[in-house]
Scaffold this motif. Structure first.
Motif, short mmCIF file in Angstrom:
data_model
loop_
_atom_site.label_atom_id
_atom_site.label_comp_id
_atom_site.label_asym_id
_atom_site.label_seq_id
_atom_site.Cartn_x
_atom_site.Cartn_y
_atom_site.Cartn_z
N THR B 1 -21.50 9.06 -18.51
CA THR B 1 -20.29 8.73 -18.69
C THR B 1 -20.10 7.55 -18.43
O THR B 1 -20.34 6.62 -17.68
CB THR B 1 -19.55 9.65 -17.39
OG1 THR B 1 -19.96 11.01 -17.68
CG2 THR B 1 -18.07 9.64 -17.81
N GLN B 2 -18.86 6.78 -19.64
CA GLN B 2 -18.69 5.59 -19.40
C GLN B 2 -17.44 5.62 -18.45
O GLN B 2 -16.34 6.27 -18.61
CB GLN B 2 -18.17 5.07 -20.85
CG GLN B 2 -19.41 4.80 -21.70
CD GLN B 2 -19.04 4.35 -23.28
OE1 GLN B 2 -18.24 4.95 -23.86
NE2 GLN B 2 -19.61 3.27 -23.43
N LEU B 3 -17.57 4.68 -17.74
CA LEU B 3 -16.32 4.16 -16.66
C LEU B 3 -16.13 2.66 -16.61
O LEU B 3 -16.72 1.81 -16.97
CB LEU B 3 -16.79 4.59 -15.17
CG LEU B 3 -16.74 6.12 -15.07
CD1 LEU B 3 -17.42 6.33 -13.45
CD2 LEU B 3 -15.63 6.96 -15.25
N LEU B 4 -14.68 2.45 -16.40
CA LEU B 4 -14.18 1.35 -16.54
C LEU B 4 -13.53 0.95 -14.97
O LEU B 4 -12.60 1.96 -14.77
CB LEU B 4 -13.12 0.78 -17.52
CG LEU B 4 -13.68 0.39 -18.82
CD1 LEU B 4 -12.70 0.34 -20.03
CD2 LEU B 4 -14.47 -1.07 -18.56
N GLU B 5 -13.71 -0.01 -14.40
CA GLU B 5 -13.08 -0.16 -13.12
C GLU B 5 -12.28 -1.46 -13.16
O GLU B 5 -12.86 -2.41 -13.49
CB GLU B 5 -14.30 -0.32 -11.95
CG GLU B 5 -14.86 0.85 -11.78
CD GLU B 5 -16.01 1.00 -10.32
OE1 GLU B 5 -16.62 1.78 -10.09
OE2 GLU B 5 -16.02 -0.29 -9.85
N GLN B 6 -11.17 -1.25 -12.81
CA GLN B 6 -10.04 -2.26 -12.58
C GLN B 6 -9.80 -2.90 -11.45
O GLN B 6 -9.60 -2.02 -10.36
CB GLN B 6 -8.80 -1.91 -13.54
CG GLN B 6 -8.68 -2.58 -14.80
CD GLN B 6 -7.43 -2.20 -15.41
OE1 GLN B 6 -7.13 -1.27 -16.05
NE2 GLN B 6 -6.44 -2.88 -15.44
N SER B 7 -9.74 -4.28 -11.17
CA SER B 7 -9.20 -4.87 -9.88
C SER B 7 -8.51 -6.09 -10.14
O SER B 7 -8.70 -6.68 -11.12
CB SER B 7 -10.47 -4.92 -9.17
OG SER B 7 -11.33 -6.12 -9.81
N PRO B 8 -7.60 -6.24 -9.32
CA PRO B 8 -7.13 -5.30 -7.96
C PRO B 8 -6.23 -4.18 -8.54
O PRO B 8 -5.81 -4.50 -9.90
CB PRO B 8 -6.41 -6.23 -7.31
CG PRO B 8 -5.68 -7.27 -8.17
CD PRO B 8 -6.77 -7.49 -9.25
N GLN B 9 -5.95 -3.25 -7.96
CA GLN B 9 -5.28 -2.13 -8.25
C GLN B 9 -3.46 -2.62 -8.19
O GLN B 9 -2.90 -2.22 -9.02
CB GLN B 9 -5.31 -0.82 -7.26
CG GLN B 9 -4.77 0.45 -7.77
CD GLN B 9 -5.03 1.46 -6.81
OE1 GLN B 9 -5.78 1.31 -6.04
NE2 GLN B 9 -4.45 2.65 -7.06
N PHE B 10 -3.41 -3.27 -7.25
CA PHE B 10 -2.18 -3.92 -7.17
C PHE B 10 -2.00 -5.35 -7.02
O PHE B 10 -2.90 -5.71 -6.31
CB PHE B 10 -1.32 -3.26 -5.75
CG PHE B 10 -1.29 -1.81 -5.92
CD1 PHE B 10 -1.76 -0.84 -5.28
CD2 PHE B 10 -0.15 -1.15 -6.67
CE1 PHE B 10 -1.83 0.40 -5.37
CE2 PHE B 10 -0.09 0.20 -6.66
CZ PHE B 10 -0.80 0.97 -6.21
N LEU B 11 -0.90 -5.95 -7.42
CA LEU B 11 -0.84 -7.55 -7.22
C LEU B 11 0.49 -7.99 -7.03
O LEU B 11 1.35 -7.56 -8.06
CB LEU B 11 -1.62 -8.15 -8.39
CG LEU B 11 -1.94 -9.64 -8.26
CD1 LEU B 11 -2.59 -9.63 -7.27
CD2 LEU B 11 -2.74 -10.07 -9.55
N SER B 12 1.01 -8.53 -5.97
CA SER B 12 2.40 -8.99 -6.03
C SER B 12 2.42 -10.44 -5.48
O SER B 12 1.68 -10.94 -4.81
CB SER B 12 2.90 -8.15 -4.67
OG SER B 12 4.25 -8.63 -4.72
#
Lengths: 113, 112
Positions: B1-12
């Motif tokens: 299964t192909q997965l994509l992880e994004q970071s950061p989840q939140f940015l202020s």
């Protein structure tokens, strides 16, 4: 020109009821996609249509979910016996053909009480 | 299964600051797309990168596709309040059609 439209924009239903969500793609677009987006999450692929046929239904979460497309245009996503975990925004996208850019509609926000 | 992880989840961040959003996977993708989504609307495509090592610029936004086509980054220079939104990366597979695998998104808030 008109973009992808979806109706209703919001739908509140009771657990166990059936719901139908509609997508009107951009005129002339042969490919149509349904996605689900849970709160604050990315998009989860549900189903892909090329014309009226659905070569890939692999993303449908259960047999309570079904979709059809008629006349190579309008598509309907049906959820039977809705459950609370079905609450999400359901997004539809269309593209000119298989590999072109996908244009998204505004989504239908479904809330199952 | 192909997965994509994004970071950061939140940015202020404050107006004028720079930021970078990352999108990583163990899988190879035929293309990588970045979208921006505003509340109550569907995602809007910002850019598509298809070649390993490719860099594309869109005004103050710079997009890069990793050499191995497994990762990507989005860099925003001198962020503006108008950049506020949900940024999504999506990987395209070579499975006969443009099937997109989406990351979970980065919610960016830029304060004046």
């Amino acid at each position: 020109g008109a973009g992808v439209s979806q109706s209703p924009s919001n739908k509140v239903t009771e657990k166990g009821k059936d719901v139908e969500l509609r997508c009107d793609p951009i005129s002339g677009h042969t490919a149509l996609y349904w996605y689900r987006q849970s709160l604050g999450q990315g998009l989860e692929f549900l189903i892909y249509f090329q014309g009226n046929s659905a070569p890939d239904k692999s993303g449908l979460p259960s047999d309570r979910f079904s979709a059809e497309r008629t006349g190579g245009s309008v598509s309907t996503l049906t959820i039977q016996r809705t459950q609370q975990e079905d609450s999400a925004v359901y997004l539809c996208a269309s593209s000119l053909d298989t590999y072109n850019e996908q244009f998204f509609g505004p989504g239908t926000r479904l809330t199952v009480l | 299964t192909q997965l994509l992880e994004q970071s950061p989840q939140f940015l202020s961040i404050q107006e004028g600051e720079n930021l970078t959003v990352y999108c990583n996977s163990s899988s190879v993708f035929s293309s990588l797309q970045w979208y921006r989504q505003e509340p109550g609307e569907g995602p809007v495509l910002l850019v598509t990168v298809v070649t390993g090592g490719e860099v594309k610029k869109l005004k103050r936004l710079t997009f890069q596709f990793g050499d191995a086509r497994k990762d990507s980054s989005l860099h925003i220079t001198a962020a503006q309040p108008g950049d506020t939104g949900l940024y999504l990366c999506a990987g395209g597979s070579a499975g006969g059609y443009n099937k997109l695998i989406f990351g979970a998104g980065t919610r960016l808030a830029v304060h004046p």
